[in-house]
Design an enzyme around this catalytic site. Structure first.
Site, PDB file in Angstrom:
ATOM      1  CG  HIS A  65      -3.853  -2.408  80.817  1.00 39.54           C
ATOM      2  ND1 HIS A  65      -3.045  -3.532  80.848  1.00 39.54           N
ATOM      3  CD2 HIS A  65      -4.915  -2.706  81.607  1.00 39.54           C
ATOM      4  CE1 HIS A  65      -3.605  -4.459  81.623  1.00 39.54           C
ATOM      5  NE2 HIS A  65      -4.749  -3.980  82.091  1.00 39.54           N
ATOM      6  CG  ASP A  95       0.639  -2.072  81.033  1.00 36.91           C
ATOM      7  OD1 ASP A  95      -0.486  -1.747  80.609  1.00 36.91           O
ATOM      8  OD2 ASP A  95       0.975  -1.967  82.233  1.00 36.91           O
ATOM      9  CD  GLU A 155      -8.151  -3.819  83.992  1.00 38.37           C
ATOM     10  OE1 GLU A 155      -7.901  -5.039  84.096  1.00 38.37           O
ATOM     11  OE2 GLU A 155      -7.260  -2.956  83.846  1.00 38.37           O
ATOM     12  CD  GLU A 166      -4.296  -1.576  85.118  1.00 41.74           C
ATOM     13  OE1 GLU A 166      -5.148  -1.576  86.030  1.00 41.74           O
ATOM     14  OE2 GLU A 166      -3.588  -2.576  84.862  1.00 41.74           O
TER      15      GLU A 166
END
Length: 375
Positions: free
Chosen positions: A66, A68, A162, A133
């Site tokens: 992601h 964001d 992640e 996310e």
């Protein structure tokens, strides 16, 4: 420091992509991927930008992430402005450095190096990137996955970037996640004057035995991959603020982080049975934000473990702890899903940072995973 991974991470950090605003991050990634022969499909939904990119055909390895970030908080408390990336003592500071713009940069640079060395690679290499996310996640990865499933898109392996690591990059690899189920429960009573309790029905008093029994339940004992299911009360609200009014309603919100020993339907049934046992009047609303998933030892886990051992000379722990991630949506496609990313010690915090050398290492690990699965 001149390094393509660090330079791309810095370019991404300079774009203040507060969820779900992408702020130009994806355009930068798309430009790099198209330059090495990727086909890119933008898949925007409402205010969220997403893209699905692929190169080659056949058995498919996707990298997911992601663009964001969460808000930086008080910018004055940062040692440098949060969207002005700065390297100090080998650490790269900036919002999103660890979660997860560093991973995105490592993925793209790894793909560039991989394609340069394997221009005719045997399998398909793909990217699934979203700008939502960190916030609601309603129009991000889940919508892309639904669209891909509707057209029977193939996805065999997925590496989510992640920040999985705890002390050194690769010391922890997430090969699954617990499910998350929230219950919003309202217990109904009858409002009245505290001096006339016989004319009222106090929902707090009525609910107390139920709540006492609820928190005492041992839901399961977990298994070799998952810790025992956890239930935590997050919010309780009742009353008017006055000391002479018996409340008419009690609101309780509680969340389950559950293992593969249970299903959400099993949890719901047990809670509802307990409410009936205590003869409560209630309304209930459930929110399932993710089912538990597990990727057992197989080609993807083995490739990730091999890459970590090769470059960092440590044996990673395979864990399913922590919160939810977009891996829960991707697992619906039947793909093997594993999370590998930088150290997570500063994510969402003031002065978020990542070891610059770790990002260089991560790019090498990602490239080795590509070489094992789709070369």
């Amino acid at each position: 420091m001149s390094c393509p991974v660090i330079e791309l991470t810095q370019q991404l950090i300079r774009r203040p992509s507060l969820s779900p605003d992408d702020a130009g991050c994806q355009a930068l990634l798309i430009e790099r991927l198209q330059a090495i022969g990727f086909t890119v499909e933008r898949m925007d939904f409402a205010d969220t930008q997403n893209f699905w990119a692929w190169r080659g055909q056949g058995e498919t390895l996707a990298f997911a992430g992601h663009t964001d970030v969460v808000p930086p908080g008080d910018a004055d408390r940062w040692i440098n402005p949060p969207f002005e990336p700065t390297i100090r003592d080998g650490m790269l500071f900036g919002r999103g450095a660890a979660d997860m713009k560093g991973s995105l940069a490592a993925m793209v640079v790894a793909a560039e190096r991989f394609v340069a060395q394997h221009p005719n690679h045997a399998g398909r290499l793909a990217f699934l990137i979203t700008s939502d996310e960190e916030a609601s996640a309603h129009n991000g990865t889940v919508k892309v996955v639904e669209a891909l499933m509707a057209r029977n898109e193939r996805l065999d392996y997925c590496l989510v970037g992640e920040p999985s690591s705890i002390e050194v990059v690769g010391d922890v690899v997430k090969n699954g996640r617990r499910g998350s189920l929230t219950c919003n429960l309202t217990i109904h009573g009858v409002q009245g004057h505290v001096a006339y309790p016989h004319l009222a029905d106090n929902p707090v008093h009525r609910a107390a035995p139920f709540l006492n029994e609820l928190v005492a339940i041992e839901w399961d004992q977990g298994n070799e991959f998952f810790p025992a299911t956890s239930m935590q009360i997050a919010n309780i609200q009742a009353g008017t603020g006055s000391n002479n009014v018996i409340p008419g309603e009690l609101f309780v919100q509680f969340n389950f982080r559950f293992s593969t020993e249970l299903t959400d339907e099993m949890i719901k049934a047990q809670v509802l049975a307990l409410l009936e046992k205590h003869q409560l009047r209630y309304t209930v609303d459930w929110w399932l934000s993710g089912q538990p998933f597990l990727t057992a030892r197989g080609k993807l886990v083995d490739a990730v473990v091999n890459a970590v051992e090769h470059y960092n000379e440590i044996k990673p722990q395979l864990l399913t702890t922590g919160g939810t991630s977009d891996g829960r949506f991707i697992a619906r496609m039947g793909a093997q899903v594993v999370e590998l990313g930088p150290v997570n010690a500063t994510i969402h915090k003031i002065n978020e940072c990542v070891n610059a050398a770790d990002l260089q290492l991560l790019a090498r690990m990602y490239q080795r995973i590509m070489e094992q699965l789709v070369a």
